[in-house]
Design an enzyme around this catalytic site. Structure first.
Site, mmCIF file in Angstrom:
data_model
loop_
_atom_site.group_PDB
_atom_site.id
_atom_site.type_symbol
_atom_site.label_atom_id
_atom_site.label_comp_id
_atom_site.label_asym_id
_atom_site.label_seq_id
_atom_site.Cartn_x
_atom_site.Cartn_y
_atom_site.Cartn_z
ATOM 1 N N GLU A 94 1.663 -30.904 41.257
ATOM 2 C CA GLU A 94 2.630 -30.135 41.437
ATOM 3 C C GLU A 94 2.048 -29.840 43.226
ATOM 4 O O GLU A 94 3.403 -28.896 43.527
ATOM 5 C CB GLU A 94 2.086 -28.822 40.724
ATOM 6 C CG GLU A 94 0.620 -28.407 40.811
ATOM 7 C CD GLU A 94 1.000 -26.992 39.953
ATOM 8 O OE1 GLU A 94 1.796 -26.961 39.469
ATOM 9 O OE2 GLU A 94 -0.513 -26.604 39.522
ATOM 10 N N ASN A 121 8.292 -27.421 38.086
ATOM 11 C CA ASN A 121 8.643 -26.633 37.805
ATOM 12 C C ASN A 121 8.309 -26.420 39.959
ATOM 13 O O ASN A 121 9.387 -25.283 40.633
ATOM 14 C CB ASN A 121 7.980 -25.518 37.677
ATOM 15 C CG ASN A 121 8.957 -25.354 36.451
ATOM 16 O OD1 ASN A 121 10.307 -26.306 36.187
ATOM 17 N ND2 ASN A 121 8.594 -24.913 35.613
ATOM 18 N N ASP A 122 7.135 -26.488 39.799
ATOM 19 C CA ASP A 122 6.564 -26.001 41.762
ATOM 20 C C ASP A 122 6.218 -27.548 42.606
ATOM 21 O O ASP A 122 6.402 -26.823 43.858
ATOM 22 C CB ASP A 122 4.455 -25.525 41.401
ATOM 23 C CG ASP A 122 4.241 -24.086 40.992
ATOM 24 O OD1 ASP A 122 5.115 -23.447 41.296
ATOM 25 O OD2 ASP A 122 2.979 -24.049 40.314
ATOM 26 N N HIS A 128 23.360 -10.277 27.684
ATOM 27 C CA HIS A 128 22.583 -11.101 27.905
ATOM 28 C C HIS A 128 21.520 -10.851 26.413
ATOM 29 O O HIS A 128 20.550 -12.036 26.550
ATOM 30 C CB HIS A 128 22.162 -10.612 29.010
ATOM 31 C CG HIS A 128 22.981 -11.558 30.142
ATOM 32 N ND1 HIS A 128 23.677 -11.455 31.675
ATOM 33 C CD2 HIS A 128 24.022 -12.943 30.073
ATOM 34 C CE1 HIS A 128 23.824 -11.719 32.355
ATOM 35 N NE2 HIS A 128 24.607 -13.276 31.705
ATOM 36 N N CYS A 182 5.211 -31.843 32.971
ATOM 37 C CA CYS A 182 5.153 -30.865 31.656
ATOM 38 C C CYS A 182 6.139 -29.214 32.705
ATOM 39 O O CYS A 182 6.172 -28.186 32.101
ATOM 40 C CB CYS A 182 3.978 -29.841 31.569
ATOM 41 S SG CYS A 182 3.005 -29.224 32.964
ATOM 42 N N ARG A 205 11.258 -20.417 44.192
ATOM 43 C CA ARG A 205 12.220 -20.824 43.264
ATOM 44 C C ARG A 205 12.434 -19.207 43.049
ATOM 45 O O ARG A 205 13.584 -18.712 41.670
ATOM 46 C CB ARG A 205 11.430 -21.542 41.954
ATOM 47 C CG ARG A 205 9.975 -21.363 41.372
ATOM 48 C CD ARG A 205 9.975 -22.427 40.648
ATOM 49 N NE ARG A 205 8.369 -22.449 40.653
ATOM 50 C CZ ARG A 205 7.826 -21.894 39.614
ATOM 51 N NH1 ARG A 205 8.649 -20.684 37.885
ATOM 52 N NH2 ARG A 205 6.540 -21.431 38.806
#
Length: 837
Positions: A695, A718-719, A452, A766, A729
């Site tokens: 969001e 994302n949110d 990783h 975004c 998340r």
């Protein structure tokens, strides 16, 4: 790095010398090995001598510890007598180990060369026979013994699956499997039929990983409980969809497909892990060694609470690393830290630690390390080199908890100049925090191309050569080194002709990169001539330089909270002004959208803490809510942004807007700051645009009202995805539900775009979804005006846009919105888009 001495005590000198030779070859002389064997009697040379053993121990003695391995009988007695000749302080550093002589010696030196402490080296030696025993079928997985017995009164529901993932259940798919299994009440067990393993618990990340599941293996998964059928169905979906992975793509560096060339004079051969040329002075990186002392404790409950507190803090630290890594390398690669979070929640591991404390009265540090050593040993037993490399994740998180238990501060690397980092090895957490402008290259004596840490180095674009000779660990800081991450070679104080060759190769590589970026500097235009703006998400000045070089047409999201991290107080107006001006200057009149600081949730700040505990910070005091409650902090940032706006195309965007009232309140404060600047005669762009992040679901529901208040929208998927799906998340148990391609999320995006365009304002996106090439036709078809992605993704996204048409994309969207899951949306896209040959 710990320096462990090894002593081999045997009746036969020839046997001992043979074992030493074999062990020494494994580590190329990195570990001191002494022999005490045989006696000075030509007729009867077999035997052991306590004085010989004493002298051997003294010759390799280290404060980090000496491990003594013995064959049988009098060897043990001689070793015990030899220890008595040592001082009391030295006796505490010498450990007699019952491990098998040959296998134990090999395992011990390998662990010692890898930097393990004396307890880790002992654990490796003791477990040395397990791999052989497991292969012969005479021993089972130690950790699997914890699996409870199930009383079956009726047939247990089960499914049988063939694994199609290219790398099998490596860290990320294993984390998804465990997170999914943990969502259900039923007890889930899984067995690798191909390897004929035992059934192990599906909610244990370590047990699932140590099944050694590879592509083509057959698994049987059983579930017992009230929701057994639902659990098996959810797990089956993961396998059907390849855990969201694309089997067609495997981005190894090109050097991995080349023949290995022998080293010439002055060269060091290693493993090509991340392509590129680096020429710079070396700096050694050595994490702080944590010494473990085992002792008896009476307050076992207090000791267990210490472990729980350390795990809680470790979880917060890993979540912070995940957030920072997401900014640097994107959510996909940063997801490796999901497995670390699951490690901290592994019920089998926690039960084992608790048992050692409560039943055996061990102190927290010793109990934790003993269990981690067991897990490490179980990983090494897997006959699978790729899965064995996942030990780095176990060691990384294990050391983090141990450091917290010991009260040690985290090691920080503060570099003043560009260097090549030299180390024994790097954990995944190490490269995730590196600055590619300061760390030009990485050279380690351990590691592999599939580790990783290597994956993160490639994502950051840092050339890396791993597995070189240990002599590099003895170089003085400042010594000039050159390395070629494509050929896997390194040079110490390279001769002039070598430097000329490498600089020529570096120049050619940079020219090729420049040509690739030149294409990215063209506008992103679809086949039917619709232009889509491609901006960058950034979190530092370094990011904007990379973004511009990769063809960014502006910055769609400057995460200004990076200014507030790693500090003991908030940044001043002048500090912020300097950064905003520097970024705007680099952009050279391209748009710069600055998000006002969004703290809370996954971005807590030590000096801006809430006065009361929040059960769920993501639903708490964060974003615009915090700003409105701290008007002075908010005003300081707004003043800096306004002052920087002169002569630049700067815009403000407000985070976490949930109501019209919040927008109006923020605009009032902005107006007050503008009035103050006017009164003071300080210039600013009076026409500067103000937008909001969409969001929060409520913002979508009233998008028409919000559009009347602002100049533009930017959708933060994302949110938005986690709020729509009611899933955190950063919580690996439910993070797989947070998929921005879910039809529920896509419908919200569509509703937002329609409301924005109806009001005559632009709308961008975004979130991480924007950088997903698979999602590009969906985003074009939804009508987005702008996509903002991490800098490294810009060229690929522009190419993807150029291959599509709006008509084609709109047709895909029409079908996608009618699907019932993100899985089906992905299948639809894969079958609908015509890919280039």
């Amino acid at each position: 790095m710990a320096v462990i001495g090894i002593v081999i005590v045997s009746h036969s000198k020839q046997l001992a010398l043979g074992v030493r030779e074999l062990a020494a070859q494994m580590v190329q002389g990195q570990v001191s090995i002494a022999v005490a064997a045989g006696i000075e009697d030509r007729e009867n040379p077999l035997g052991t001598d306590p004085i010989q053993v004493y002298e051997a121990i003294a010759s390799v003695f280290s404060d980090d510890g000496v491990l003594v391995l013995m064959d049988l009988g009098s060897a043990l007695l001689s070793a015990e007598m030899a220890i008595e000749f040592l001082s009391e302080a030295q006796q505490q550093k010498v450990y007699l180990c019952e491990a098998p002589l040959v296998e134990g010696a090999i395992a011990a030196v390998v662990a010692a060369a890898a930097g393990g402490d004396i307890h880790q080296v002992m654990a490796e030696a003791r477990g040395a026979l397990l791999a052989k025993a497991t292969q012969l079928g005479v021993v089972s997985n130690t950790l699997s013994d914890v699996t409870p017995t199930i009383t079956q009164e009726s047939p247990t529901p089960e499914i049988r699956l063939i694994v199609s993932n290219r790398l099998g259940l490596h860290a990320r798919p294993a984390a998804q499997f465990v997170a999914t299994a943990a969502r259900f009440k039923s007890q889930i067990l899984v067995q690798n039929l191909t390897r004929n393993t035992e059934l192990v618990r599906g909610d244990s990340i370590n047990q699932v990983t140590t099944l050694g599941v590879r592509q083509g293996h057959e698994l049987v998964i059983t579930a017992t409980g009230s929701d057994a059928d639902e659990a098996l169905a959810a797990l089956q979906v993961l396998f059907v969809t390849n855990f969201g992975e694309d089997n067609a793509v495997f981005n190894y560096p090109t050097a991995f497909h080349q023949a290995v060339t022998p080293a010439t004079h002055g060269e060091l051969l290693g493993i090509a892990a991340s392509p590129g040329i680096a020429i710079a002075p070396v700096v050694h990186y050595q994490p702080t060694h944590i010494a473990i002392t085992q002792y008896h404790v009476d307050d076992v409950e207090g000791e267990w609470q210490r472990v729980q507190a350390a795990i809680h803090t470790a979880r917060q630290e890993i979540q912070a690393v995940f957030s920072q890594a997401s900014l640097q390398i994107g959510d996909a690669e940063a997801a490796i830290f999901d497995a670390q979070l699951l490690f901290l929640e592994d019920p089998v591991l926690l039960e084992a630690v608790k048992e050692r404390i409560l039943e055996h009265h061990l102190n927290a540090e010793a109990a934790w390390q003993a269990v981690v050593d067991e897990v490490v040993t179980s990983y090494y037993r897997i006959e699978d080199s790729y899965l064995q490399e996942r030990v780095e994740d176990v060691v990384d998180v294990g050391q983090r908890v141990l450091r917290l238990l010991a009260g040690n501060a985290a090691a920080n690397l503060h570099l003043q100049e560009a260097v090549i980092l030299v180390a024994t090895d790097l954990t995944p957490s190490d490269p995730a925090g590196l600055d590619p402008t300061k760390v030009l290259g990485i050279c380690t004596t351990s590691g592999s191309a599939t580790s990783h840490s290597a994956i993160i180095a490639r994502t950051l674009g840092i050339p890396a050569v791993l597995g070189v000779d240990a002599q590099v660990l003895h170089l003085a800081d400042g010594t000039l080194m050159a390395l070629d991450g494509e050929s896997g070679k390194a040079w110490v104080e390279p001769e002039l002709h070598i430097l000329d060759l490498l600089e020529a190769k570096q120049s050619a590589w940079q020219t090729a990169q420049h040509q690739a970026r030149a294409t990215a500097h063209q506008p992103a235009i679809t086949r039917d001539r619709r232009q889509v703006s491609v901006f960058a998400n950034i979190g530092s000045i370094n990011d904007v330089q990379v973004a511009v070089a990769n063809g960014a047409e502006g910055v769609g999201l400057l995460r200004s909270e990076f200014l507030y991290l790693d500090r003991t107080s908030a940044p001043t107006e002048e500090e912020q002004l300097a950064v905003y001006q520097a970024i705007a200057q680099i952009l050279d009149h391209r748009p710069l959208i600055i998000r006002t600081f969004d703290v809370g949730g996954d971005k807590p700040l030590p000096y801006l803490t809430v006065s009361f505990p929040e059960a769920n910070p993501f639903l708490g005091w964060r974003g615009i809510r915090f700003c409105l409650d701290h008007p002075e902090l908010f005003k300081t940032q707004l003043r800096a942004i306004l002052r920087a706006s002169v002569g630049h195309q700067i815009k403000i965007i407000l985070p976490m807007i949930a109501s019209v009232t919040e927008v109006r309140a923020a605009k009032v404060i902005l107006g007050e700051v503008q009035a103050e600047l006017n009164q003071a005669g300080i210039p600013f762009d009076a026409a500067m645009e103000v937008g909001i992040m969409v969001e929060v679901p409520s913002a979508v529901a009233i998008a028409d009202q919000l559009a009347a208040e602002v100049d533009f929208f930017s959708i933060g998927t994302n949110d938005l995805s986690q709020y729509i799906m009611a899933s955190d998340r950063t919580n690996p148990r439910v993070a797989n539900l947070v998929d921005a391609l879910h039809p529920a999320v896509l419908r919200m995006v569509q509703q937002t775009v329609q409301a924005a365009h109806a009001a005559g304002i632009s709308v961008g996106l975004c979130g991480e979804l924007a950088a997903d090439i698979l999602a590009t036709p969906i985003l074009l078809g939804l009508g987005l005006d702008e996509l903002s992605v991490n800098p490294q993704s810009i060229p690929a996204i522009k190419q993807a846009i150029a291959r599509l048409s709006i008509v084609e994309s709109e047709a895909i969207v029409a079908s996608a919105l009618q699907q019932d899951s993100a899985v089906h949306v992905r299948k639809l896209i894969s079958t609908s888009v015509t890919r280039p040959a």
